[in-house]
Design a protein around this motif. Structure first.
Motif, PDB file in Angstrom:
ATOM      1  N   ALA A 170       0.830  -1.198   0.000  1.00  0.00           N
ATOM      2  CA  ALA A 170       0.000   0.000   0.000  1.00  0.00           C
ATOM      3  C   ALA A 170       0.866   1.250   0.000  1.00  0.00           C
ATOM      4  O   ALA A 170       1.789   1.388   0.810  1.00  0.00           O
ATOM      5  N   GLY A 171       0.571   2.147  -0.921  1.00  0.00           N
ATOM      6  CA  GLY A 171       1.304   3.412  -0.988  1.00  0.00           C
ATOM      7  C   GLY A 171       2.538   3.376  -1.867  1.00  0.00           C
ATOM      8  O   GLY A 171       3.139   4.429  -2.119  1.00  0.00           O
ATOM      9  N   GLN A 172       2.947   2.198  -2.346  1.00  0.00           N
ATOM     10  CA  GLN A 172       4.106   2.125  -3.246  1.00  0.00           C
ATOM     11  C   GLN A 172       3.652   2.526  -4.653  1.00  0.00           C
ATOM     12  O   GLN A 172       2.712   1.939  -5.189  1.00  0.00           O
ATOM     13  N   LEU A 173       4.355   3.492  -5.226  1.00  0.00           N
ATOM     14  CA  LEU A 173       3.876   4.089  -6.475  1.00  0.00           C
ATOM     15  C   LEU A 173       4.647   3.660  -7.710  1.00  0.00           C
ATOM     16  O   LEU A 173       4.352   4.117  -8.811  1.00  0.00           O
TER      17      LEU A 173
ATOM     18  N   ALA B 225      -2.141  -2.838 -11.625  1.00  0.00           N
ATOM     19  CA  ALA B 225      -2.580  -1.453 -11.460  1.00  0.00           C
ATOM     20  C   ALA B 225      -1.434  -0.485 -11.713  1.00  0.00           C
ATOM     21  O   ALA B 225      -1.617   0.570 -12.341  1.00  0.00           O
ATOM     22  N   LEU B 226      -0.228  -0.836 -11.227  1.00  0.00           N
ATOM     23  CA  LEU B 226       0.932   0.025 -11.481  1.00  0.00           C
ATOM     24  C   LEU B 226       1.228   0.113 -12.977  1.00  0.00           C
ATOM     25  O   LEU B 226       1.558   1.182 -13.492  1.00  0.00           O
TER      26      LEU B 226
ATOM     27  N   GLU C 200       1.135   3.447 -15.132  1.00  0.00           N
ATOM     28  CA  GLU C 200       2.307   3.859 -15.909  1.00  0.00           C
ATOM     29  C   GLU C 200       1.941   4.088 -17.364  1.00  0.00           C
ATOM     30  O   GLU C 200       2.377   5.060 -17.989  1.00  0.00           O
ATOM     31  N   GLN C 201       1.121   3.191 -17.905  1.00  0.00           N
ATOM     32  CA  GLN C 201       0.691   3.336 -19.297  1.00  0.00           C
ATOM     33  C   GLN C 201      -0.157   4.585 -19.481  1.00  0.00           C
ATOM     34  O   GLN C 201      -0.012   5.315 -20.469  1.00  0.00           O
ATOM     35  N   ALA C 202      -1.044   4.844 -18.499  1.00  0.00           N
ATOM     36  CA  ALA C 202      -1.876   6.049 -18.581  1.00  0.00           C
ATOM     37  C   ALA C 202      -1.023   7.301 -18.515  1.00  0.00           C
ATOM     38  O   ALA C 202      -1.256   8.274 -19.246  1.00  0.00           O
ATOM     39  N   GLN C 203      -0.019   7.269 -17.637  1.00  0.00           N
ATOM     40  CA  GLN C 203       0.884   8.421 -17.533  1.00  0.00           C
ATOM     41  C   GLN C 203       1.663   8.614 -18.827  1.00  0.00           C
ATOM     42  O   GLN C 203       1.823   9.734 -19.313  1.00  0.00           O
ATOM     43  N   ARG C 204       2.143   7.498 -19.384  1.00  0.00           N
ATOM     44  CA  ARG C 204       2.898   7.575 -20.639  1.00  0.00           C
ATOM     45  C   ARG C 204       2.005   8.112 -21.763  1.00  0.00           C
ATOM     46  O   ARG C 204       2.427   8.942 -22.560  1.00  0.00           O
ATOM     47  N   SER C 205       0.754   7.647 -21.799  1.00  0.00           N
ATOM     48  CA  SER C 205      -0.180   8.124 -22.828  1.00  0.00           C
ATOM     49  C   SER C 205      -0.463   9.605 -22.653  1.00  0.00           C
ATOM     50  O   SER C 205      -0.548  10.352 -23.638  1.00  0.00           O
TER      51      SER C 205
END
Length: 420
Positions: free
Chosen positions: A30-33, A177-178, A182-187
């Motif tokens: 929990a909380g690891q990003l 989920a990570l 990450e993919q959403a951030q990259r997009s």
């Protein structure tokens, strides 16, 4: 208890203890990003269930062709390849869903890990002999693999495979989920960059259009003020010739000189539209060429000097800034040659760590206090200087006589002018 609990390196794992360790892993996640911090956060707790010298989570990229390994314990070259081809992975059969787990007592001799093109060097380099690999799955899809290794032979058994599956099942949704985040951030980054490029292209096109329109207007004014006016006078002269009888050579001579002058003016306009010497041979050479040719074409006896102590600073400028400075130098030289009635013209290029300077000086009659022509050469020079964040000054020239045009350009301002 595992099948190898008698070994001092192994741990006794009762169902209650196993459940507690799994809860602890869940809390630690929990909380690891990011992937790396997540695997590092849980590796110690995992060791209470599955002792290891090396631990890694291998996550498939969305393209299904590459994967990335995140390690704990011994660091290997696997963790240094952000996008490694699945085809070269020692566990490609697991990642491609061909097997449901891999258990080996000695990977250094196991032929499953050694094949042509396979990247199995870290196994031998770090002596990763006992190995367990189980798939990480979400919605029936393999998203990666959970792997544990010991440096000794025969360290794991079938029960350890079950424990590895528990751990993989716990890690899978979190790492899924990570990966999605990450993919959403990259997009989002790609979309933002695309929008920025599109906006940059739009603004660049507007600036280019404005610059082309400004240049078109400048050329139009030059043609109107110089060439068209001269051609109009020549035309009227030609119209008067038939009324005086047959034209003699003496009568045609002024027309010939006028046409030559028109041709000269047109050459100047064309050259100013594309300063090829500046591009080919550098700033100092281009200015020197323009100065010497302007004096020669004027037919005047003017001494001139060009002193370049800039150390090549002008040639290091961005083309936009360099061309603007060259245009200013051209205008100042043309004014000095055509209007100053000077005996000497001096050009100096200099530079300091934070500024470059250009000065064109003459010993002529100076500048009239009152100028009536809108858009005169001086106005043009000041406008060009302002556009590149430079300062344009007018002062007394050589020996306190004539005029000196000075341009001071801070290098920081030059960079800002290019960025804008």
């Amino acid at each position: 208890m595992t099948a190898f609990a008698e070994d001092p390196n192994m741990v006794e794992t009762s169902p209650v203890a196993l459940l507690n360790h799994l809860f602890s892993i869940s809390r630690l996640l929990a909380g690891q990003l990011d992937f790396r911090s997540a695997i590092l956060a849980v590796s110690t707790e995992i060791s209470q269930i599955l002792p290891h010298d090396h631990l890694d989570v291998c996550i498939l990229r969305y393209d299904g062709q590459f994967h990335t390994a995140y390690e704990s314990g011994i660091e290997t070259d696997w963790g240094k390849q952000p996008h490694a081809p699945i085809a070269n992975s020692p566990i490609r059969a697991l990642l491609q869903g061909e097997v449901d787990h891999i258990l080996t007592q000695d990977a250094c001799t196991d032929p499953r890990f050694q094949f042509a093109g396979g990247f199995y060097k870290p196994i031998h380099e770090h002596g990763l002999r006992s190995r367990i690999h189980v798939p990480m799955m979400v919605h029936g899809e393999v998203i990666g693999a959970f792997s544990a290794s010991l440096q000794r032979v025969g360290g794991y058994g079938p029960e350890d495979v079950h424990h590895a599956r528990y751990i993989a099942d716990l890690l899978s949704p979190y790492f899924f989920a990570l990966r999605a985040a990450e993919q959403a951030q990259r997009s989002a980054i790609i979309e933002a960059e695309a929008r920025a490029r599109e906006e940059g292209l739009r603004l660049g096109a507007l600036k280019l259009t404005a610059a082309l329109e400004s240049e078109r207007q400048r050329i139009g004014m030059d043609l109107h003020d110089q060439t068209l006016a001269d051609l109009t006078r020549l035309t009227r002269h030609l119209e008067r010739l038939p009324h005086g009888g047959p034209a003699h050579a003496e009568a045609l001579e002024p027309i010939t000189r006028g046409l030559q002058r028109c041709m000269h003016d047109l050459r100047q306009i064309i050259e100013q539209a594309k300063p090829s010497l500046l591009q080919l041979f550098g700033f100092a050479h281009a200015v020197e060429h323009h100065l010497s040719r302007s004096i020669r074409d004027s037919g005047q006896n003017i001494d001139w000097t060009l002193d370049d102590v800039s150390g090549g600073a002008f040639d290091a400028l961005e083309p936009t800034v360099s061309v603007a400075l060259y245009r200013i130098a051209q205008e100042a030289i043309n004014n000095a040659v055509s209007h100053a009635e000077a005996a000497r013209i001096s050009v100096q290029l200099s530079a300091t760590p934070g500024q470059i300077s250009l000065a064109i000086s003459d010993d002529g009659k100076g500048i009239a206090k009152k100028r009536t022509r809108v858009g005169s050469g001086i106005d043009n020079m000041k406008t060009r200087a302002r556009l590149i964040s430079a300062r344009c000054t007018l002062a007394a020239g050589i020996g306190g006589a004539g005029t000196s045009v000075g341009i001071m350009l801070p290098l920081a301002a030059a960079m800002q002018a290019v960025a804008e």
